[in-house]
Each structure stands twice: as structure tokens, then as C-alpha cells.
Design a protein around this motif. Structure first.
Motif, mmCIF file in Angstrom:
data_model
loop_
_atom_site.group_PDB
_atom_site.id
_atom_site.type_symbol
_atom_site.label_atom_id
_atom_site.label_comp_id
_atom_site.label_asym_id
_atom_site.label_seq_id
_atom_site.Cartn_x
_atom_site.Cartn_y
_atom_site.Cartn_z
ATOM 1 N N TYR A 31 0.866 -1.136 0.103
ATOM 2 C CA TYR A 31 0.058 -0.072 -0.117
ATOM 3 C C TYR A 31 0.847 1.364 -0.061
ATOM 4 O O TYR A 31 1.095 1.865 1.053
ATOM 5 C CB TYR A 31 -0.923 -0.075 1.359
ATOM 6 N N LEU B 47 -4.438 9.300 1.670
ATOM 7 C CA LEU B 47 -4.254 8.130 0.509
ATOM 8 C C LEU B 47 -3.857 8.712 -0.659
ATOM 9 O O LEU B 47 -4.718 9.550 -1.262
ATOM 10 C CB LEU B 47 -5.642 7.325 0.510
ATOM 11 N N ALA B 50 -4.243 5.842 -5.648
ATOM 12 C CA ALA B 50 -5.322 4.863 -6.030
ATOM 13 C C ALA B 50 -6.662 5.703 -6.579
ATOM 14 O O ALA B 50 -6.797 6.854 -6.053
ATOM 15 C CB ALA B 50 -5.805 3.955 -4.886
ATOM 16 N N GLU B 54 -11.669 2.927 -5.539
ATOM 17 C CA GLU B 54 -10.903 1.642 -5.187
ATOM 18 C C GLU B 54 -10.719 1.830 -3.659
ATOM 19 O O GLU B 54 -10.513 0.997 -3.071
ATOM 20 C CB GLU B 54 -10.072 1.421 -5.810
ATOM 21 N N LEU B 55 -10.873 3.016 -3.146
ATOM 22 C CA LEU B 55 -10.288 3.562 -1.765
ATOM 23 C C LEU B 55 -10.883 2.718 -0.525
ATOM 24 O O LEU B 55 -10.365 2.120 0.252
ATOM 25 C CB LEU B 55 -10.252 4.918 -1.513
ATOM 26 N N ALA B 57 -12.600 -0.265 -0.523
ATOM 27 C CA ALA B 57 -12.175 -1.635 -0.496
ATOM 28 C C ALA B 57 -10.558 -1.768 -0.173
ATOM 29 O O ALA B 57 -10.540 -2.892 0.509
ATOM 30 C CB ALA B 57 -12.675 -2.181 -2.078
ATOM 31 N N GLN B 58 -9.708 -0.771 -0.380
ATOM 32 C CA GLN B 58 -8.432 -0.842 -0.250
ATOM 33 C C GLN B 58 -8.275 -0.883 1.086
ATOM 34 O O GLN B 58 -7.492 -1.717 1.873
ATOM 35 C CB GLN B 58 -7.674 0.422 -1.153
ATOM 36 N N VAL B 59 -9.011 0.222 1.903
ATOM 37 C CA VAL B 59 -8.749 0.372 3.360
ATOM 38 C C VAL B 59 -9.488 -0.753 4.354
ATOM 39 O O VAL B 59 -8.994 -1.032 5.013
ATOM 40 C CB VAL B 59 -9.344 1.866 3.881
ATOM 41 N N ASP B 60 -10.626 -1.347 3.667
ATOM 42 C CA ASP B 60 -11.320 -2.458 4.193
ATOM 43 C C ASP B 60 -10.032 -3.607 4.183
ATOM 44 O O ASP B 60 -9.961 -4.309 5.432
ATOM 45 C CB ASP B 60 -12.259 -2.799 3.421
ATOM 46 N N GLU B 61 -9.239 -3.728 3.104
ATOM 47 C CA GLU B 61 -8.380 -4.876 3.226
ATOM 48 C C GLU B 61 -7.235 -4.543 3.858
ATOM 49 O O GLU B 61 -6.685 -5.614 4.497
ATOM 50 C CB GLU B 61 -7.999 -4.905 1.486
ATOM 51 N N MET B 62 -6.885 -3.336 4.173
ATOM 52 C CA MET B 62 -5.680 -2.989 4.934
ATOM 53 C C MET B 62 -6.062 -3.279 6.539
ATOM 54 O O MET B 62 -5.127 -3.887 7.209
ATOM 55 C CB MET B 62 -5.674 -1.472 5.228
ATOM 56 N N ARG B 65 -6.046 -7.033 6.854
ATOM 57 C CA ARG B 65 -4.602 -7.998 6.820
ATOM 58 C C ARG B 65 -3.672 -7.197 7.646
ATOM 59 O O ARG B 65 -2.782 -7.991 8.302
ATOM 60 C CB ARG B 65 -4.085 -7.459 5.411
#
Lengths: 81, 81
Positions: A31, B47, B50, B54-55, B57-62, B65
Motif C-alpha cells: 500500500y 491516501l 489509487a 477503489e479506496l 475496498a483498499q482500506v477495508d483490506e488493510m 490484513r
């Protein structure tokens, strides 16, 4: 019954070592676009009894007396009726 | 540049010992109306790069993970353009 949400963060001028570490970890996970990451505390509570008009000042007082350290931390209070 | 604000709290079914301790301390200071206080983490970050769509979903993934432990924690993401 009202609900209060308090966020407490280190003042901008104070170095946030924990935030820097997490930011580096996110970069390592791919990221790359993440910057200026800062970590603070989040507190939510229910408030009973006090009149709605007094709640913002009351929670503000709780932050200054116990929840936050106003020397190094900023806090932000949101009240939801 | 967008900004993300993430709040991470223990799931409602998990006992929050730190929150209970702070709630008792507030009662002792005279704030009797405080109830169900829970303490979590607050993370804010910038951020870049990106596409805006998409943000979330990206932060959700962060969060899944690295930032949160989905077994015992809930998280909530807010994106500000």
C-alpha cells in the motif's frame, strides 16, 4: 439516552512512532499510497441523566480531566442524541 | 488526495476491561450518567495514487490484513475526498 464518540490523537507537532511503524508496514504490504498515518484512541460511551445541552461541555471536561492528556493530545467529541 | 479515518473496537461480545476501568474512574469523578464505555483505536491516514472508487475496498483490506484483528474486533472506515 445520548451517545458520545471521542477521538484522541497526538498533537501534530508530536512524533507518532507507532503510526510511522504501521505506515511502514503498510508500505511493505504494497500500500504505497499511504502517508501521514497517525494512531490515536477512540472512546464511545452512553450518557444518561444530564440535559442534552450540557453534554458537549461535560464530555469535554471528562477529556480534559481524565481521558486525554491535553499537553500532548488533541481530542474531538461528537454527541449523538 | 483522500483521507481515511478508521475506528477499531472490540466486538460487543468481548469484555472490554480497559473500558470498564475508565467508566468506573469517571463514576468516581462524579460522572454517574456514563454507561457502556468502550475503548478502541483510531487511525487516520492520507491516501494517494489509487482511484477514489477503489479506496473503501483498499482500506477495508488493510484493516483485515494488518490494522485490526477481525476475530475479536470490529472496524469502521470513513473516506473523505
Amino acid at each position: 439516552m445520548a451517545k458520545a464518540r471521542v477521538t484522541i490523537t497526538l498533537k501534530k507537532t508530536i512524533m507518532d512512532a507507532q503510526g510511522q511503524t504501521v505506515e511502514k508496514a503498510l508500505h511493505n504490504l504494497g500500500y504505497e499510497g499511504v502517508g501521514n498515518l497517525r494512531i490515536g484512541k477512540y472512546i464511545e460511551m452512553e450518557l444518561n441523566g444530564a440535559p442534552a445541552t450540557e453534554l458537549p461541555a461535560q464530555v469535554d471536561e471528562m477529556c480534559r480531566r481524565l481521558l486525554a492528556n491535553p499537553i500532548i493530545e488533541d481530542f474531538h467529541v461528537e454527541i449523538e442524541e
